[in-house]
Structure formats: structure tokens, C-alpha cells
Design a protein around this motif. Sequence first.
Motif, PDB file in Angstrom:
ATOM      1  N   ILE A  93      47.791  36.246  50.411  1.00 49.28           N
ATOM      2  CA  ILE A  93      46.211  36.071  51.384  1.00 49.28           C
ATOM      3  C   ILE A  93      45.384  36.590  50.459  1.00 49.28           C
ATOM      4  O   ILE A  93      44.488  36.750  49.689  1.00 49.28           O
ATOM      5  CB  ILE A  93      46.032  36.018  52.370  1.00 49.28           C
ATOM      6  CG1 ILE A  93      44.685  35.383  52.633  1.00 49.28           C
ATOM      7  CG2 ILE A  93      46.289  37.487  53.320  1.00 49.28           C
ATOM      8  CD1 ILE A  93      44.944  34.028  52.132  1.00 49.28           C
ATOM      9  N   ALA A  94      46.123  38.041  50.290  1.00 49.04           N
ATOM     10  CA  ALA A  94      45.014  39.577  49.879  1.00 49.04           C
ATOM     11  C   ALA A  94      45.665  39.055  48.170  1.00 49.04           C
ATOM     12  O   ALA A  94      43.949  39.374  47.802  1.00 49.04           O
ATOM     13  CB  ALA A  94      46.141  40.964  50.526  1.00 49.04           C
ATOM     14  N   PHE A  95      46.204  38.960  47.732  1.00 48.90           N
ATOM     15  CA  PHE A  95      46.389  38.025  46.393  1.00 48.90           C
ATOM     16  C   PHE A  95      45.053  37.422  46.178  1.00 48.90           C
ATOM     17  O   PHE A  95      44.500  37.487  45.115  1.00 48.90           O
ATOM     18  CB  PHE A  95      47.763  38.407  45.585  1.00 48.90           C
ATOM     19  CG  PHE A  95      48.490  39.381  45.388  1.00 48.90           C
ATOM     20  CD1 PHE A  95      48.337  40.900  45.870  1.00 48.90           C
ATOM     21  CD2 PHE A  95      49.434  39.318  44.393  1.00 48.90           C
ATOM     22  CE1 PHE A  95      49.127  41.557  45.429  1.00 48.90           C
ATOM     23  CE2 PHE A  95      49.604  40.045  43.490  1.00 48.90           C
ATOM     24  CZ  PHE A  95      50.094  41.434  44.169  1.00 48.90           C
ATOM     25  N   SER A  96      45.282  36.751  46.826  1.00 45.62           N
ATOM     26  CA  SER A  96      44.415  35.372  46.301  1.00 45.62           C
ATOM     27  C   SER A  96      43.027  35.368  46.907  1.00 45.62           C
ATOM     28  O   SER A  96      41.989  35.254  45.957  1.00 45.62           O
ATOM     29  CB  SER A  96      44.788  34.265  47.734  1.00 45.62           C
ATOM     30  OG  SER A  96      43.610  33.084  47.384  1.00 45.62           O
ATOM     31  N   LEU A  97      42.582  36.526  47.454  1.00 48.23           N
ATOM     32  CA  LEU A  97      41.414  36.970  48.049  1.00 48.23           C
ATOM     33  C   LEU A  97      40.945  37.651  47.158  1.00 48.23           C
ATOM     34  O   LEU A  97      39.707  38.139  46.556  1.00 48.23           O
ATOM     35  CB  LEU A  97      40.953  37.495  49.241  1.00 48.23           C
ATOM     36  CG  LEU A  97      41.741  36.719  50.636  1.00 48.23           C
ATOM     37  CD1 LEU A  97      41.441  38.055  51.676  1.00 48.23           C
ATOM     38  CD2 LEU A  97      40.136  35.664  50.460  1.00 48.23           C
ATOM     39  N   LEU A  98      41.793  38.879  46.393  1.00 50.54           N
ATOM     40  CA  LEU A  98      41.405  39.751  45.388  1.00 50.54           C
ATOM     41  C   LEU A  98      40.817  38.869  43.425  1.00 50.54           C
ATOM     42  O   LEU A  98      39.978  39.381  42.921  1.00 50.54           O
ATOM     43  CB  LEU A  98      42.487  40.687  45.072  1.00 50.54           C
ATOM     44  CG  LEU A  98      42.652  41.830  45.805  1.00 50.54           C
ATOM     45  CD1 LEU A  98      43.512  42.292  45.924  1.00 50.54           C
ATOM     46  CD2 LEU A  98      41.746  42.854  46.273  1.00 50.54           C
ATOM     47  N   ALA A  99      41.873  38.019  43.995  1.00 50.80           N
ATOM     48  CA  ALA A  99      41.326  36.895  42.528  1.00 50.80           C
ATOM     49  C   ALA A  99      40.244  36.271  42.406  1.00 50.80           C
ATOM     50  O   ALA A  99      38.920  36.143  42.091  1.00 50.80           O
ATOM     51  CB  ALA A  99      42.538  35.827  42.373  1.00 50.80           C
ATOM     52  N   GLY A 100      39.602  35.829  44.133  1.00 45.33           N
ATOM     53  CA  GLY A 100      38.502  35.162  44.377  1.00 45.33           C
ATOM     54  C   GLY A 100      37.283  36.409  43.858  1.00 45.33           C
ATOM     55  O   GLY A 100      35.884  36.007  43.224  1.00 45.33           O
ATOM     56  N   ALA A 101      37.691  37.060  44.116  1.00 43.39           N
ATOM     57  CA  ALA A 101      36.882  38.370  44.475  1.00 43.39           C
ATOM     58  C   ALA A 101      36.288  38.670  42.557  1.00 43.39           C
ATOM     59  O   ALA A 101      35.016  38.888  42.590  1.00 43.39           O
ATOM     60  CB  ALA A 101      37.117  39.663  44.806  1.00 43.39           C
ATOM     61  N   ALA A 102      37.388  39.632  42.144  1.00 39.40           N
ATOM     62  CA  ALA A 102      36.864  38.640  40.948  1.00 39.40           C
ATOM     63  C   ALA A 102      36.113  37.796  39.271  1.00 39.40           C
ATOM     64  O   ALA A 102      35.316  37.744  39.057  1.00 39.40           O
ATOM     65  CB  ALA A 102      39.182  39.295  39.584  1.00 39.40           C
ATOM     66  N   VAL A 103      36.726  36.284  40.372  1.00 34.11           N
ATOM     67  CA  VAL A 103      36.006  35.870  39.350  1.00 34.11           C
ATOM     68  C   VAL A 103      34.437  35.862  40.048  1.00 34.11           C
ATOM     69  O   VAL A 103      33.677  35.310  38.686  1.00 34.11           O
ATOM     70  CB  VAL A 103      36.464  33.865  40.304  1.00 34.11           C
ATOM     71  CG1 VAL A 103      35.869  32.920  40.117  1.00 34.11           C
ATOM     72  CG2 VAL A 103      38.445  34.023  39.535  1.00 34.11           C
ATOM     73  N   LEU A 104      33.994  35.645  41.257  1.00 34.64           N
ATOM     74  CA  LEU A 104      33.225  36.084  41.612  1.00 34.64           C
ATOM     75  C   LEU A 104      31.920  36.466  41.086  1.00 34.64           C
ATOM     76  O   LEU A 104      31.247  36.689  40.781  1.00 34.64           O
ATOM     77  CB  LEU A 104      32.925  35.537  42.845  1.00 34.64           C
ATOM     78  CG  LEU A 104      31.591  35.739  43.609  1.00 34.64           C
ATOM     79  CD1 LEU A 104      30.784  34.221  43.349  1.00 34.64           C
ATOM     80  CD2 LEU A 104      31.273  36.643  45.531  1.00 34.64           C
ATOM     81  N   THR A 105      32.664  38.283  40.720  1.00 32.83           N
ATOM     82  CA  THR A 105      31.793  39.432  40.896  1.00 32.83           C
ATOM     83  C   THR A 105      31.608  39.237  38.632  1.00 32.83           C
ATOM     84  O   THR A 105      30.551  39.495  38.287  1.00 32.83           O
ATOM     85  CB  THR A 105      32.821  40.303  40.945  1.00 32.83           C
ATOM     86  OG1 THR A 105      33.408  40.734  42.474  1.00 32.83           O
ATOM     87  CG2 THR A 105      31.866  41.893  39.784  1.00 32.83           C
ATOM     88  N   GLY A 106      32.805  38.892  38.436  1.00 35.18           N
ATOM     89  CA  GLY A 106      32.119  38.049  36.491  1.00 35.18           C
ATOM     90  C   GLY A 106      31.441  37.039  36.938  1.00 35.18           C
ATOM     91  O   GLY A 106      30.563  37.307  35.627  1.00 35.18           O
ATOM     92  N   TRP A 107      31.611  35.875  37.801  1.00 35.16           N
ATOM     93  CA  TRP A 107      31.044  34.437  37.059  1.00 35.16           C
ATOM     94  C   TRP A 107      28.950  35.776  37.309  1.00 35.16           C
ATOM     95  O   TRP A 107      27.996  35.185  36.419  1.00 35.16           O
ATOM     96  CB  TRP A 107      30.988  33.969  38.002  1.00 35.16           C
ATOM     97  CG  TRP A 107      30.095  33.235  38.187  1.00 35.16           C
ATOM     98  CD1 TRP A 107      29.863  31.564  37.227  1.00 35.16           C
ATOM     99  CD2 TRP A 107      28.561  32.464  39.161  1.00 35.16           C
ATOM    100  NE1 TRP A 107      28.446  31.270  37.916  1.00 35.16           N
ATOM    101  CE2 TRP A 107      28.368  31.587  38.235  1.00 35.16           C
ATOM    102  CE3 TRP A 107      28.227  33.590  40.395  1.00 35.16           C
ATOM    103  CZ2 TRP A 107      26.974  30.834  39.541  1.00 35.16           C
ATOM    104  CZ3 TRP A 107      27.703  32.588  41.214  1.00 35.16           C
ATOM    105  CH2 TRP A 107      26.892  31.694  40.190  1.00 35.16           C
ATOM    106  N   ILE A 108      28.820  36.962  38.430  1.00 33.45           N
ATOM    107  CA  ILE A 108      27.709  37.353  38.799  1.00 33.45           C
ATOM    108  C   ILE A 108      27.210  37.745  37.675  1.00 33.45           C
ATOM    109  O   ILE A 108      26.043  37.897  36.910  1.00 33.45           O
ATOM    110  CB  ILE A 108      28.047  37.830  39.891  1.00 33.45           C
ATOM    111  CG1 ILE A 108      28.097  36.710  41.377  1.00 33.45           C
ATOM    112  CG2 ILE A 108      26.332  39.154  40.762  1.00 33.45           C
ATOM    113  CD1 ILE A 108      28.058  37.427  42.656  1.00 33.45           C
ATOM    114  N   LEU A 109      27.921  38.348  36.915  1.00 34.13           N
ATOM    115  CA  LEU A 109      28.010  39.382  35.753  1.00 34.13           C
ATOM    116  C   LEU A 109      27.732  39.230  35.038  1.00 34.13           C
ATOM    117  O   LEU A 109      26.012  39.229  33.648  1.00 34.13           O
ATOM    118  CB  LEU A 109      28.847  41.081  35.614  1.00 34.13           C
ATOM    119  CG  LEU A 109      29.571  41.754  36.784  1.00 34.13           C
ATOM    120  CD1 LEU A 109      30.243  42.455  36.430  1.00 34.13           C
ATOM    121  CD2 LEU A 109      27.893  42.569  36.669  1.00 34.13           C
ATOM    122  N   GLU A 110      28.137  37.781  34.463  1.00 29.47           N
ATOM    123  CA  GLU A 110      27.671  36.691  33.195  1.00 29.47           C
ATOM    124  C   GLU A 110      26.678  35.347  33.089  1.00 29.47           C
ATOM    125  O   GLU A 110      26.286  35.998  32.751  1.00 29.47           O
ATOM    126  CB  GLU A 110      29.210  35.832  33.355  1.00 29.47           C
ATOM    127  CG  GLU A 110      29.310  35.259  31.814  1.00 29.47           C
ATOM    128  CD  GLU A 110      30.661  34.742  31.452  1.00 29.47           C
ATOM    129  OE1 GLU A 110      31.284  35.126  30.399  1.00 29.47           O
ATOM    130  OE2 GLU A 110      31.183  33.454  32.062  1.00 29.47           O
TER     131      GLU A 110
END
Length: 674
Positions: free
Chosen positions: A40-57
Motif C-alpha cells: 500500500i505504501a508503494f501504491s500511495l507513493l506512485a499516486g503522489a508522484a503521478v499527481l505531483t507530476g500532473w500538477i507541475l505539467e
Amino acid sequence: MSATLGTEPILDAADRAPRGEHDGHDHDGLLDVFGARTEIAFSLLAGAAVLTGWILETVADVEGAVPTVLFLAAYVFGGSLTLREAYQSVRAGRFEIDFLMLVAAVGAAALGKFFEGGLLLFLFSLGHSLEHYAMGRAKRAIEALAELAPKTALVRRDGAELEVAVEALAVGDTVIVRPNSRIPADGFVLDGTSSVDQAPITGESVPVDKQPVEDRTHAAQASDSLDASNRVFAGTINGTGALDIYVTRRAADNTLARVVQLVSEAETGQSPTQQFTNRFERYFVPAVILFVLGLTVSPVFTGEDFGDSFYRAMAVLVAASPCALAIATPSAVLSAVARAGRSGVLVKGGGPLEDLGQLQSIAFDKTGTVTEGKPRLTDVVAGDGIPEARLLRAAVAVERLSDHPLARAIVRDGVPRLAEEPATATELQSIIGRGVRASLDDQTIHVGKLALFAEIDGAAPPTTIVAAVETLETAGRTTMVVRHGDEYLGVIGVMDTARAGVAEVVHDLRQLGVRRMVMLSGDNQRVANAIAGEVGLDDARGDLMPADKVTEITALRAQGTVGMVGDGVNDAPALASATVGIAMGAAGSDVALETADIALMGDDLRRLPFAVGLGRTTNAIIRQNLIVSLGIVAILIPATLLGLGIGPAVFVHEGSTLLVVGNALRLLAYRETT
């Protein structure tokens, strides 16, 4: 997600370390960063990375390497565990759902669609971890059985009281059970009285009163046949009285351990529906791969832009992955097995569970199932010129040598009616299905059914004896004629009364859709008819030998699915012949636990409608899950062919998986409706 998810065996605490909060992958090395919460931790980290990247982009309008690096981080966190599972599957020659998801993510990256690929792996890993968590709830409900027994016991040895581990208890030890504490071992009461809550083992809602046995030596030799008021089971809860318990089973062999073992074995078995879905996936997944390859190379023939065709192929790959189908049946079966176990019903796997939900007819053994199995002496009809005391004295003398339930009833109720000590008979021999013979006062004495005396040498019964038998049997009695030498002493009448609540059980089963219910009995047809009519059964078959019961079950099976309900000992052949063998009063009985497909742990037939209702509800939920999982695939494939993107396809795909699991988990909260 692995197509075999939900079928790994449950191991008890002695074989495996306790699970963490989330079930799922077995992690080691670099993948064990967060221990049991790694998935579950890896999954949430993946979600945080996707969300941050999308916001920046998208929002901050940051271009270049930073969003891409974040999306690649989502690949690492969302795909690392999936990659290992896919690698293990491919090495074993299986192309499963994890493999399809990785191919789709790599394809998205090849097109420069790092956001969609990262989103795919994030949602897939999130669905995977939540699915494991949900499945873990059902597994932990079963595994919790192993924690019912205390870890230590207070034992009296050589006059001293010692606290020892329950594994160190030996047969013959005397265990001291304090008030309001859990009982550490199977055994019988030597001293003290109390009420014991047996719900964790038998599902009984009312505590059972316990009292000491009368004969310790005899009880130790025949502990399985002791009355419920004398026996106790590991994991049950003592009431307000202190008890001394004689241990009859070691910890590894007690009823609780056997239940945990059998439930664990049941989870590894596959139901017919699960076998079908596994076969379906075995052909469907390779077909999807070939179809996607065809879409990928289609521009060679159509002239379409390769990038558009490849993107559509990856979207189809996501849409066609049968994640929900893989989990549809095992999640429902595991939840139902766990729910049944909490109510004292042991279900040995998905096959018996599905069959239980499809029963069209049920056959009941009479003695000990429909009736109490504790007959009482009701009639003593002496022959012409024969004193009643002489008849009763002779009958008691012979039946004292037998351990048959009818014999015990005659002795129990007959001895108080004698003015003198019973006589002593010798050389008891059983005449199977007919009666017994012995020696009394230097003469042969026969006690048995009227039919017995047409098969043996000697004088035929007088008309008065025949008339007495007919009269008693018309009234529902089981009769035994007594002949001493060539002199007929009379007839003994015994009656076994129906269990309380059996009529309600029959009514509830009809409400659940069971069309035909019959009773099979070794007693004469009139007795069988009287009991069957009293409780509302459709038919009764009397005068049956064990082989005859098998024949009756075979005939019923020719008309559809049939369940056989018995005690698991005398009815073993019939139980094995039925579509579903159901043993009642199975707690403490190895034979019943081994023989039956379904075991009602308590000596209470009222658990049967609950079990049948649970089976029917499970089948309904499995059908719903299959419709949802296959329906979503059937909708998504053409939708992606017509242009639906990977992102929306992932949302619907993972949403259907969680919907299926959530639907299955409703079985954990199943309640009786009848």
C-alpha cells in the motif's frame, strides 16, 4: 492480478509469522522497505508522484524533465511488485493479468504517454493492495479461530499445580479452568459445574451446562460418546464455576485445531465456477495478447498512423484484462467460508458450498438427527401369564451388555422399575439390523424386531404378541420382542422423540427452495411415518439397512442435487453418496469431520437453514460478480476500439475489481433471514 489469488492455504501461527495489516505480496530484500505495509505504501507513493507530476505539467505549466522523472517514479513504485509477480508467472509458463498491465504501461511509455502509464500502474497497484486488504479481512476471520485457545494451561500433576504451554498437555492430564476463562483443551469434566459458551466452536447461542462424569475410567475409554453436558472443547469460554478437565486430545489433535486445518485445506480447493474461470483465463489472456499484437501491426494493412494504433492497442489491453473475473469467485467463497465458521458451520471448500446452494432435495437420518437420539422406554407389554417384572428383568439383563441407544434407554428406564437387582446375561451376539441374542439362566434369549423370529429356529410368535407389536408400532413405538428359550415373554416399546424445532427447520428449508425432504431410518416403516408426519417431511423410508440408504440417496441424485444429513458415523456411506454430505454434532468427532462436506459443529439442526441460505446467497453473489466482471470487459473492449483512452479504461477496470470484492465481502455480514 494473479488469476490464482485467494486460493493460497492459510497457515496457522506455528507455521507462519502473523500477517500484517495488509495481505498481499511476500516481500524480501529491497522490496521490504515498509514491512507488511510495503504494497500500500508503494501504491500511495506512485499516486503522489503521478499527481505531483500532473500538477507541475498541467497547472504550473512546468515542462521538461521534472514531470517525466515523477511519472517514471510512479512506474518504479507502482510497477516493481507487479513486475516480480509477472516475472514469476512467465517463468512458470503463465501469461496472467500482471503481465498484461506491464505491457500496457511499457507501451504507453514507448508512445511518450508517461502520465497515462504512471496512472495505470498507480491505479492497478492501488486496486491490488486494496483487494489484498479486503481479502485479508476474510482470511483473518478464519485465522482468528487459531487464536481462540489460550497459550498456557494450569495443570495438576503429582499433587502440584503447574502452568504449562498447551502444546505440552498430554492425554490424561487434569487441567484446572478458572471462572470466565477459555478452556485450553478438549476433554470431559471431572469436578465442578459451570455453563460454557460453546459459540466459537459449535455456534450455539446459549451456554451449555456442564457437570462431572459418573465414571472416570469409562469416560476416558469412550470420550467421543459422552453426553454434551460432560464434554468440553478447546477455545470455548467457561462461565462462573471452576472446572477440573480430563484432557482427551493433544493440542494438535483437538477439535479447534482440526477445524482450522480443514478450513485451511478448504481454501486451497476450487469450486466448479472457479475452475471454469481459471480455464477461461488460460485461453482468454493469450487471445488478448494475440489480438493486441494484431492491432499493433494493423497500420501495415490499413495505413493508419502507428502511434494511434499502438495507443488504441494498449487501451484494449487494459480493457480486456480480466482482473475482476480472477477475484470474483475466490473472494465470495473465502468470505462465505469465514462467515460459516463464525456460526459453527464448517464448509470444506468452494465445491460443497456451491452444491449446498443448489440443493433440490435433502435426506435426513432419523435417529440423532430428526430425533433426539435419546429414546425412552414407554411400554412393557407382557405375554399371557407372564409377570411384567419377569419380562423387564430379562430385557434389562440382555440390553445391559449392549451400547446401542435403544438398549441404553431400556436399561436406564427399566432398572428403576425393578424391585430387585437385574439378572446377569452373557455371550451377547448382534444380529445386524434385527436384534441380539445372549444366554440367560442357561437358555438362549433373543431380543429384537418381530421379523427376527421368522428367520431363526423356534416357535413362532403367538397372535397376542403380534397384535401388541402392531398396536405399539401404529402409535410410533419401536418394538422389541423378547423370547427366552421357546417362551415369548412379551414386547418392549421404545420411543425416540423429535428434536425441538425440527418442524421449523423443515419450513425454513422449503422457504429457501428445497423441494423435497425425506427421512431414512432403520426403524420400521410405521415409526418412520409417524416421526416424518410430526415434523412435516414429505416422505419416510423405514426398515433400511446402511446399504439401502445408499440406494435411496442414489435414486434421489438421479432427480437432482441431494444433501444427506446424518451424524457422520453410522451414516458415512450415505453421506459419501450424496451430492453434499452434512454431518451434525461434528464437534469432537474426527469421523464426522472427515466424512462430511459440511459439518454442523453443534448438535442443532437449526444451523442447516443458515448453511443452505448462505450457500444460495454465495451462488447469487458469484453470479453477480461474473456478470459484472465479464460485462465490464464486454463494454470496455469495443469502447477502447472506438477511442476510449487508457486513463478512463483504467478507472472503470479497477473500479469493477473493487466492486466485485466489495460485493463478495457482504457475505461476511450475512444474517439469517428465516
